[in-house]
Design a protein around this motif. Structure first.
Motif, PDB file in Angstrom:
ATOM      1  N   VAL A 151      39.567  23.768  39.614  1.00  0.00           N
ATOM      2  CA  VAL A 151      40.974  23.443  39.867  1.00  0.00           C
ATOM      3  C   VAL A 151      41.258  23.700  41.344  1.00  0.00           C
ATOM      4  CG1 VAL A 151      43.365  23.963  39.230  1.00  0.00           C
ATOM      5  CG2 VAL A 151      41.550  24.138  37.509  1.00  0.00           C
ATOM      6  N   ILE A 158      42.898  18.970  38.567  1.00  0.00           N
ATOM      7  CA  ILE A 158      41.607  19.371  38.021  1.00  0.00           C
ATOM      8  C   ILE A 158      40.576  18.476  38.697  1.00  0.00           C
ATOM      9  CG2 ILE A 158      40.203  19.596  35.933  1.00  0.00           C
ATOM     10  CD1 ILE A 158      42.923  19.721  34.384  1.00  0.00           C
ATOM     11  N   ASN A 187      41.514  27.943  36.253  1.00  0.00           N
ATOM     12  CA  ASN A 187      40.193  27.977  35.634  1.00  0.00           C
ATOM     13  C   ASN A 187      40.181  28.971  34.476  1.00  0.00           C
ATOM     14  OD1 ASN A 187      37.462  29.720  35.753  1.00  0.00           O
ATOM     15  ND2 ASN A 187      37.012  27.548  36.005  1.00  0.00           N
TER      16      ASN A 187
END
Length: 397
Positions: A151, A158, A187
Motif C-alpha cells: 500500500v 493498493i 498492509n
C-alpha cells in the motif's frame, strides 16, 4: 490564539486524553502532576473533553487529606470503529468500541478475489456492522481495511497484492464514496503487528516482529515501540525473501519465495498429493489439523511447513535481534503441529546471542490481530483529529 499556541494546546489535549485513556480512573490533580501541566490548563482541557463526550466523571476517589477528587474515565462507547481483515480466502469484519473491545463481527469465506465481487462482499460486511452498531454520540468513526499487499504511503492506493491478483487499486476511494466515512487502508501484517502490540501477546515488548502466515506471508515490525514502515512504506514483504535460488515461480514475478514453501498455500498444495479420505476440493487448513490427529503423513507435512517457517524466521532473528516473534494469521490455528519444528530450526541455525532473551509466541488474538490492529488505526486517527464537534453521524440502514 497564534498557530504555535494552537499546536501546543492540541498536543497537550492529546496528552491529557491519552493519560485518561491509559490510567483511568484518574483525577485532574494526578494528570497535572503526571504531565507537568498547570492545574488550570488541565482543568480547561478536561472540560473540553467532557463537552465532547470523550471522557466522563465518576464518583469521588480516595482523599489525600483534602476534598475527595472527582475521577475521570475514558468514554469507550462515545463511538465505534470498523476493522476489516481482507484475507486471500476470507474477509473478517469487526465492530469495536474505542478501546478495541469487539461488539459485533462477521466472517465470509471467499473463493474468488475478483475486485468487483470482493468489494461487494466488503460493503455487505460493513453494512452489517453499521446496522449492528449501538447508539452513541459519534456513531461509527471510520473504517479500516487490512490488505495482503503493498500500500502506498498515503494509504489511498493498493500498488500490488499478488495473491489477490490486484494492482493499482483505489479501495479507499471506493469505500469513502459509498459511506462518507474516513477510511484507513494498510498492509495486513502491519495491522497484525499493531493489534498484537496494543491488545495481544506483544504488550510487554518494545521490539517485536509479527509474522502473518496465511495463504501468503507478510511481516510487521514494531521497533523501539514504533511501527516500522520503511522509507516508502513498503517494509515487511518478507514472504518474497528468496530461500530457494532456483525455486518455484511466484506470482510476484520472482522465484523461490519463502511463502511458496512455508504458507497455508504451500500446505494445501502439498496436501493434494496425499492419499486422503476427503476430496481435494474439501481440503482446508481446518480439515488437515483435524486429520493430523491420526495421519502420520499430514503430521510430516506440517513438520515440513514448520521447518520452512523456521528458516525464514531464523533469517529475521539474525537480522533484527528482536525480543519477540509472534506467529499469527491462519497458520496459528496449527500451532501445536508447527511449534516444535519451528523452534528446532531456530535453535539450530540462529545465532546463539540472538536466542538468549527471545520469545516465540503464537498470536494471542488468533485470527483477529489484523482486524483489531486496523480498527485501532481508525480510532487513533479519530482521537487525534480535532473533529469531535464537527463529526457527523452516518445514517445507518
Amino acid at each position: 490564539m497564534t498557530w504555535n499556541q494552537q499546536l501546543v494546546k492540541v498536543n497537550n489535549k492529546s496528552l491529557v486524553l491519552h493519560t485518561i485513556k491509559e490510567q483511568a480512573p484518574i483525577s485532574r490533580a494526578d494528570i497535572s502532576q503526571h504531565l507537568g501541566l498547570t492545574k488550570g490548563t488541565v482543568s480547561s482541557l478536561v472540560n473540553e473533553l467532557l463537552e465532547e463526550k470523550i471522557c466522563y466523571e465518576s464518583g469521588p476517589g480516595e482523599s489525600s487529606g483534602g476534598r475527595r477528587p472527582v475521577m475521570l474515565l475514558f468514554n469507550e462507547r462515545a463511538g465505534y470503529s470498523i476493522g476489516i481483515d481482507l484475507g486471500v480466502n476470507y474477509i473478517l469484519g469487526v465492530l469495536t468500541d474505542l478501546t478495541g473491545n469487539i461488539v459485533s463481527e462477521k466472517m465470509k469465506h471467499v473463493n474468488n478475489m475478483d475486485y468487483e465481487k470482493t468489494i461487494l462482499t466488503i460493503k455487505e460486511i460493513i453494512q452489517f456492522l453499521l446496522n449492528s452498531s449501538p447508539n452513541s454520540h459519534y456513531g461509527v468513526v471510520g473504517v479500516g481495511i487490512a490488505v495482503p499487499g503493498i500500500v502506498n504511503k498515503d494509504g489511498d492506493n493498493i500498488l500490488l497484492a499478488p495473491n489477490l491478483g490486484w494492482e493499482n487499486i483505489n479501495l479507499k476511494q471506493d469505500i469513502e464514496k459509498e459511506y462518507s466515512l474516513p477510511v484507513v487502508i494498510d498492509n495486513e501484517a502491519n495491522a497484525g503487528a499493531y493489534g498484537e502490540k496494543r491488545f495481544g501477546s506483544g504488550k510487554e515488548y518494545e521490539n517485536l516482529i509479527y509474522l502473518s502466515a496465511g495463504i501468503g506471508i507478510g511481516v510487521g515490525f514494531i521497533l523501539n515501540n514504533e511501527l516500522y514502515r520503511g522509507a516508502d512504506g513498503f517494509s515487511g514483504e518478507m514472504g518474497h525473501m528468496i530461500i530457494e535460488i532456483n525455486g518455484k515461480e511466484c506470482r510476484c514475478g520472482s522465484t523461490g519465495c519463502w511463502e511458496l514453501y512455508a504458507s497455508e498455500q504451500a500446505l494445501l498444495h502439498q496436501a493434494k498429493y496425499l492419499q486422503l479420505s476427503i476430496k481435494s476440493e474439501e481440503i482446508s487448513l481446518e480439515s488437515l489439523v483435524e486429520l493430523a490427529k491420526e495421519n502420520e503423513e499430514i503430521i510430516s507435512l506440517f513438520d515440513q511447513i514448520g521447518r520452512y517457517l523456521g528458516i525464514g524466521i531464523t533469517n529475521i532473528i539474525n537480522t533484527f535481534n528482536p525480543q519477540q516473534i509472534i506467529i499469527g494469521n491462519r497458520l496459528a490455528l496449527a500451532k501445536e503441529l508447527l511449534l516444535k519444528p519451528i523452534v528446532e530450526v531456530i535453535e539450530r541455525h540462529s545465532l546463539r546471542h540472538n536466542q538468549t532473551n527471545l520469545k516465540i509466541n503464537f498470536a494471542e488474538l488468533t485470527n483477529y490481530s489484523a482486524a483489531l490492529g486496523v480498527s485501532a488505526f481508525v480510532i487513533e486517527f479519530f482521537l487525534k483529529s480535532d473533529l469531535h464537534e464537527k463529526h457527523k453521524k452516518i445514517p445507518i440502514g
